[in-house]
Write an enzyme that holds these catalytic residues in place. Structure first.
Site, PDB file in Angstrom:
ATOM      1  CE1 TYR A   1      26.231  43.615  53.640  1.00  0.00           C
ATOM      2  CE2 TYR A   1      26.680  45.253  50.988  1.00  0.00           C
ATOM      3  CZ  TYR A   1      27.219  43.831  52.014  1.00  0.00           C
ATOM      4  OH  TYR A   1      26.871  42.499  52.126  1.00  0.00           O
TER       5      TYR A   1
ATOM      6  CG  HIS B   1      27.436  38.281  51.060  1.00  0.00           C
ATOM      7  ND1 HIS B   1      27.582  39.000  49.636  1.00  0.00           N
ATOM      8  CD2 HIS B   1      27.712  39.128  52.007  1.00  0.00           C
ATOM      9  CE1 HIS B   1      28.126  39.249  50.043  1.00  0.00           C
ATOM     10  NE2 HIS B   1      28.268  40.000  51.215  1.00  0.00           N
TER      11      HIS B   1
ATOM     12  CE1 TYR C   1      29.478  43.800  46.706  1.00  0.00           C
ATOM     13  CE2 TYR C   1      27.246  42.805  48.065  1.00  0.00           C
ATOM     14  CZ  TYR C   1      28.498  42.658  48.441  1.00  0.00           C
ATOM     15  OH  TYR C   1      29.002  42.461  49.297  1.00  0.00           O
TER      16      TYR C   1
ATOM     17  CG  HIS D   1      28.234  40.708  55.773  1.00  0.00           C
ATOM     18  ND1 HIS D   1      29.344  40.126  55.117  1.00  0.00           N
ATOM     19  CD2 HIS D   1      27.768  41.221  54.568  1.00  0.00           C
ATOM     20  CE1 HIS D   1      30.093  40.687  54.555  1.00  0.00           C
ATOM     21  NE2 HIS D   1      29.003  41.934  53.943  1.00  0.00           N
TER      22      HIS D   1
ATOM     23  NE  ARG E   1      32.109  38.377  47.498  1.00  0.00           N
ATOM     24  CZ  ARG E   1      31.299  38.085  48.981  1.00  0.00           C
ATOM     25  NH1 ARG E   1      31.550  39.440  49.657  1.00  0.00           N
ATOM     26  NH2 ARG E   1      31.514  37.134  49.261  1.00  0.00           N
TER      27      ARG E   1
END
Length: 249
Positions: free
Chosen positions: A111, A163, A150, A165, A160
């Site tokens: 991110y 995906h 990640y 959000h 995870r």
């Protein structure tokens, strides 16, 4: 003609069986912030049946194009994809003019955030955030880079799944939804402690975007379809029928 629901109408009661439990021990980072007592249901008030109204002119031209809205000296790295779908309520009615906000990791699973210290590369041309409004039919669409998975410190080697959000604001605050979209065929989905807190396989499938070959962009992008259902706003009922305009005058 049937009476059209207005902001004064209440929304259907939240169904707790369709949501993960507040206390999910396998999802370790949620333990300290999860409530230990049963939630109390309150009757809808003005705070729940109203919400901000957004206008198209408030959004930027590239807000729904995550490939370009963070680009500075080139294009972001990764697989280009299109994500689209409809936002409807529990009665199947389109939720028009809903604000759909999305944010995600880049292709390496990192991110753009100062606290993200994952070893994955930080892409200087990818911001990872976007937003759009649904149209009259509740339809939305955006294009982006497919995010990477990640690792996270839940257990020693938890990862995870890829995906995106979502945050949605509909016709009332009672429709406010924060969720995540996953990708069809990802082998990390069955192993994810967060997804394992979801009550049923059917509900997990509702969080997975399906590949939509008919919406592919030739020599450019694959596409995924992700439809979303928000709480429904009930109309006034009288003798088991929706009341019509002027019927009680």
């Amino acid at each position: 003609m049937p009476r059209v629901p207005v902001p004064g109408d209440e929304f259907l009661m939240r169904d707790p069986a369709s949501h993960p439990p507040a206390h999910a021990p396998e999802y370790k980072s949620s333990l300290l912030r999860s409530p230990r007592h049963a939630l109390i249901s309150l009757q809808n008030s003005l705070s729940e049946v109203t919400a901000p109204v957004f206008r198209a002119e408030e959004l930027g031209r590239l807000d729904n194009d995550l490939i370009l809205n963070g680009a500075k000296e080139g294009l972001p790295v990764g697989e280009r994809i299109v994500v689209h779908g409809h936002v409807r309520d529990q009665f199947g009615r389109p939720v028009k003019n809903a604000l759909v906000e999305v944010w995600q990791a880049n292709a390496s699973g990192r991110y753009r955030h100062k606290k993200d210290t994952y070893i994955g590369a930080l892409d200087p041309n990818f911001g990872g955030c976007g937003r759009m409004l649904t149209d009259e039919n509740g339809y939305y669409a955006y294009r982006t880079i497919r995010p990477g998975p990640y690792p996270w410190r839940n257990r020693v080697n938890d990862w995870r799944p890829a995906h995106i959000h979502y945050a949605l604001s509909g016709e009332g605050w009672a429709q406010r939804l924060i969720t995540q979209m996953y990708f069809e065929g990802d082998p990390l989905i069955p192993e994810c402690p967060i997804l394992r807190s979801v009550p049923s396989e059917e509900q997990i499938r509702g969080l997975i975007a399906l590949q939509d070959r008919g919406a592919f962009v030739q020599l450019d992008s694959r596409a995924y379809r992700f439809d979303i259902v928000l709480r429904g706003q009930r109309a006034t009922l009288f003798e088991n029928a929706v009341q019509q305009e002027g019927a009680m005058q």
